[in-house]
Design a protein around this motif. Sequence first.
Motif, PDB file in Angstrom:
ATOM      1  N   THR A   1      -6.074   7.177  -8.440  1.00 36.17           N
ATOM      2  CA  THR A   1      -6.266   7.456  -7.012  1.00 36.17           C
ATOM      3  C   THR A   1      -5.687   8.816  -6.631  1.00 36.17           C
ATOM      4  N   ILE A   2      -4.492   9.110  -7.139  1.00 38.48           N
ATOM      5  CA  ILE A   2      -3.860  10.393  -6.828  1.00 38.48           C
ATOM      6  C   ILE A   2      -4.713  11.541  -7.352  1.00 38.48           C
ATOM      7  N   LYS A   3      -5.188  11.409  -8.592  1.00 41.15           N
ATOM      8  CA  LYS A   3      -5.994  12.488  -9.174  1.00 41.15           C
ATOM      9  C   LYS A   3      -7.313  12.663  -8.429  1.00 41.15           C
ATOM     10  N   MET A   4      -7.910  11.560  -7.969  1.00 42.85           N
ATOM     11  CA  MET A   4      -9.188  11.660  -7.259  1.00 42.85           C
ATOM     12  C   MET A   4      -9.025  12.226  -5.845  1.00 42.85           C
ATOM     13  N   HIS A   5      -7.780  12.227  -5.317  1.00 50.78           N
ATOM     14  CA  HIS A   5      -7.539  12.741  -3.966  1.00 50.78           C
ATOM     15  C   HIS A   5      -6.631  13.968  -3.994  1.00 50.78           C
ATOM     16  N   TRP A   6      -6.488  14.591  -5.147  1.00 52.84           N
ATOM     17  CA  TRP A   6      -5.662  15.791  -5.280  1.00 52.84           C
ATOM     18  C   TRP A   6      -6.358  16.993  -4.644  1.00 52.84           C
ATOM     19  N   LEU A   7      -7.690  17.001  -4.689  1.00 50.48           N
ATOM     20  CA  LEU A   7      -8.495  18.091  -4.147  1.00 50.48           C
ATOM     21  C   LEU A   7      -9.460  17.549  -3.105  1.00 50.48           C
ATOM     22  N   CYS A   8      -9.967  18.439  -2.285  1.00 52.26           N
ATOM     23  CA  CYS A   8     -11.003  18.077  -1.322  1.00 52.26           C
ATOM     24  C   CYS A   8     -12.102  19.137  -1.394  1.00 52.26           C
ATOM     25  N   ASN A   9     -13.278  18.801  -0.872  1.00 52.75           N
ATOM     26  CA  ASN A   9     -14.412  19.730  -0.893  1.00 52.75           C
ATOM     27  C   ASN A   9     -15.029  19.777   0.501  1.00 52.75           C
ATOM     28  N   PRO A  10     -14.505  20.630   1.386  1.00 56.49           N
ATOM     29  CA  PRO A  10     -14.991  20.644   2.778  1.00 56.49           C
ATOM     30  C   PRO A  10     -16.449  21.054   2.907  1.00 56.49           C
ATOM     31  N   THR A  11     -16.940  21.926   2.024  1.00 59.04           N
ATOM     32  CA  THR A  11     -18.312  22.440   2.152  1.00 59.04           C
ATOM     33  C   THR A  11     -19.317  21.656   1.345  1.00 59.04           C
ATOM     34  N   GLY A  12     -18.876  20.857   0.371  1.00 59.59           N
ATOM     35  CA  GLY A  12     -19.795  20.126  -0.486  1.00 59.59           C
ATOM     36  C   GLY A  12     -20.454  20.981  -1.552  1.00 59.59           C
ATOM     37  N   MET A  13     -20.007  22.223  -1.748  1.00 56.68           N
ATOM     38  CA  MET A  13     -20.567  23.107  -2.754  1.00 56.68           C
ATOM     39  C   MET A  13     -19.975  22.797  -4.128  1.00 56.68           C
TER      40      MET A  13
ATOM     41  N   TYR B   1       0.828  -1.201   0.000  1.00 55.35           N
ATOM     42  CA  TYR B   1       0.000   0.000   0.000  1.00 55.35           C
ATOM     43  C   TYR B   1       0.871   1.263   0.000  1.00 55.35           C
ATOM     44  N   ILE B   2       0.211   2.389  -0.262  1.00 53.78           N
ATOM     45  CA  ILE B   2       0.915   3.681  -0.249  1.00 53.78           C
ATOM     46  C   ILE B   2       0.091   4.687   0.547  1.00 53.78           C
ATOM     47  N   ARG B   3       0.748   5.753   0.957  1.00 55.02           N
ATOM     48  CA  ARG B   3       0.066   6.888   1.560  1.00 55.02           C
ATOM     49  C   ARG B   3       0.362   8.128   0.732  1.00 55.02           C
ATOM     50  N   LEU B   4      -0.611   9.030   0.630  1.00 54.73           N
ATOM     51  CA  LEU B   4      -0.430  10.286  -0.091  1.00 54.73           C
ATOM     52  C   LEU B   4      -0.092  11.381   0.913  1.00 54.73           C
ATOM     53  N   CYS B   5       0.886  12.196   0.559  1.00 52.67           N
ATOM     54  CA  CYS B   5       1.317  13.298   1.412  1.00 52.67           C
ATOM     55  C   CYS B   5       1.225  14.594   0.612  1.00 52.67           C
ATOM     56  N   HIS B   6       0.334  15.487   1.006  1.00 46.03           N
ATOM     57  CA  HIS B   6       0.161  16.769   0.333  1.00 46.03           C
ATOM     58  C   HIS B   6       0.989  17.826   1.048  1.00 46.03           C
ATOM     59  N   GLY B   7       1.692  18.640   0.285  1.00 48.96           N
ATOM     60  CA  GLY B   7       2.522  19.664   0.917  1.00 48.96           C
ATOM     61  C   GLY B   7       3.022  20.679  -0.079  1.00 48.96           C
ATOM     62  N   ASP B   8       3.866  21.570   0.416  1.00 55.82           N
ATOM     63  CA  ASP B   8       4.423  22.622  -0.420  1.00 55.82           C
ATOM     64  C   ASP B   8       5.713  22.143  -1.076  1.00 55.82           C
TER      65      ASP B   8
ATOM     66  N   LEU C   1      11.010   4.329   2.211  1.00 57.55           N
ATOM     67  CA  LEU C   1       9.969   5.372   2.150  1.00 57.55           C
ATOM     68  C   LEU C   1       9.323   5.483   0.775  1.00 57.55           C
ATOM     69  N   GLN C   2       9.352   4.383   0.005  1.00 58.90           N
ATOM     70  CA  GLN C   2       8.703   4.401  -1.305  1.00 58.90           C
ATOM     71  C   GLN C   2       7.187   4.387  -1.199  1.00 58.90           C
ATOM     72  N   TRP C   3       6.677   4.029  -0.058  1.00 54.27           N
ATOM     73  CA  TRP C   3       5.230   3.960   0.142  1.00 54.27           C
ATOM     74  C   TRP C   3       4.614   5.346   0.356  1.00 54.27           C
ATOM     75  N   LEU C   4       5.463   6.355   0.580  1.00 52.03           N
ATOM     76  CA  LEU C   4       4.971   7.712   0.809  1.00 52.03           C
ATOM     77  C   LEU C   4       5.089   8.509  -0.488  1.00 52.03           C
ATOM     78  N   VAL C   5       3.949   8.827  -1.094  1.00 49.01           N
ATOM     79  CA  VAL C   5       3.908   9.541  -2.378  1.00 49.01           C
ATOM     80  C   VAL C   5       3.505  10.987  -2.116  1.00 49.01           C
ATOM     81  N   THR C   6       4.378  11.914  -2.489  1.00 50.33           N
ATOM     82  CA  THR C   6       4.084  13.334  -2.278  1.00 50.33           C
ATOM     83  C   THR C   6       3.273  13.881  -3.448  1.00 50.33           C
TER      84      THR C   6
END
Length: 408
Positions: free
Chosen positions: A259-271, A32-39, A63-68
């Motif tokens: 998977t990366i593309k589907m989790h690149w953004l988030c929608n906190p308000t659902g708008m 498995y992998i984990r996604l890490c979002h950052g600057d 640390l190949q399982w951690l995808v930035t």
Amino acid sequence: MHIKASSNDGNVEIVDNLEHQLGTKSEWYDSYIRLCHGDLGTQERHDSTTFFHAIENSSQNRLQWLVTVPGVFHIRMAAVDAIWRTHISGHALQSNEGGTYKLFQTLHPRDFTKLSRNPSYRMLNDGIMHLMTVCWEQVLGNSDLQGFSETEPAWDTIDDLAHQIFIKHFAGNNFNDLQDLPNSERDRRLENQLLFNRDGLMYVLLAQASNTGAVGFMKDLLWIWVPMFCACGKHKYVAHLSKFLRDLRDTCPARLSHTIKMHWLCNPTGMPDGFRGVDWWVELNNLYTKVIFCGKGSNRTLTHIINQSSLIDTYRSVHTNIEKNFAVTPNSTRHTPTNMANTLQELCKKIRSYHCHSLVPGSHVEAEVPDILNDGLAEYYRVNSKEVDLEKGDTELGALEMDDLEAM
């Protein structure tokens, strides 16, 4: 965690600490992998760490399982900074009559110094949006786009009009022909405006794509921004962003890429237009942790900030309950939108007086705006890497504030 995140060792220690808290078994890292979002700094430190950990035997230690994943909010900040460097920064560009700086001055009459030296993200973001809207109104000959929309034009009419506007008022394939005209026939002021219209449009499209969750369109636009960053000296963004886009297309398996593309953004308000980069959510949390609920005076210590960080959601819930129980309106920290009617009318007058969208042969400017798209393409394809200064990668925008996060 009392860990310094600005170093490679600190980042590794943070990752190990989080994994220890999760209780992840060693076998998990092989599948498995984990996604890490950052600057950009997060990306750099992770790449450096994985390079030196390549000799390790286990997947966990490599640390190949951690995808930035590059943060969209920071990319947008870099984009407006690139436009500021190209069209506003510098005494010569600010001396151009009818230039972008003069138009921005109309929008921010009290912030001349901040605009010329250290502008905020919101100042540039809103300024670009207002200027592009006014440009459309000037080209259409209408005082308000709302009136045009109320006529309910057919889609074919909008498509034809957009095509005509793009050909006439944006720097395109025939832009070099304009620059090759004799000096008596050249309109350098119009050339600068055409370049700003194109660069501003690229940012508006990027903002619209990220706000509406159009990940495929956003990914295509980033390939255009790569050479534009290159021409502005943001070579670290060029290196890391182009590598990520190539890996997304060629290296990552299809399921992982999706998977990366589907989790690149988030929608906190659902708008419908409420999509944000995950790094925006992180920066908002940092603002609450390090600025709003960090304590004051002698109480503002690292220990106090860490102790308060776990209570941020509780504090916000208390504020929300008080607002609802006492019927406090509005139930938000967002300010009421500024009434820009008079300011935009004044901006329209300035654009007409400067003839920003009409041909005036022989017009002179103090400084010509560089064509960062074509110049960047030429620089991006240079084989000799010694010609690229990789140290020029930081943004020159001011520190993030709540208004900057609300500008999205």
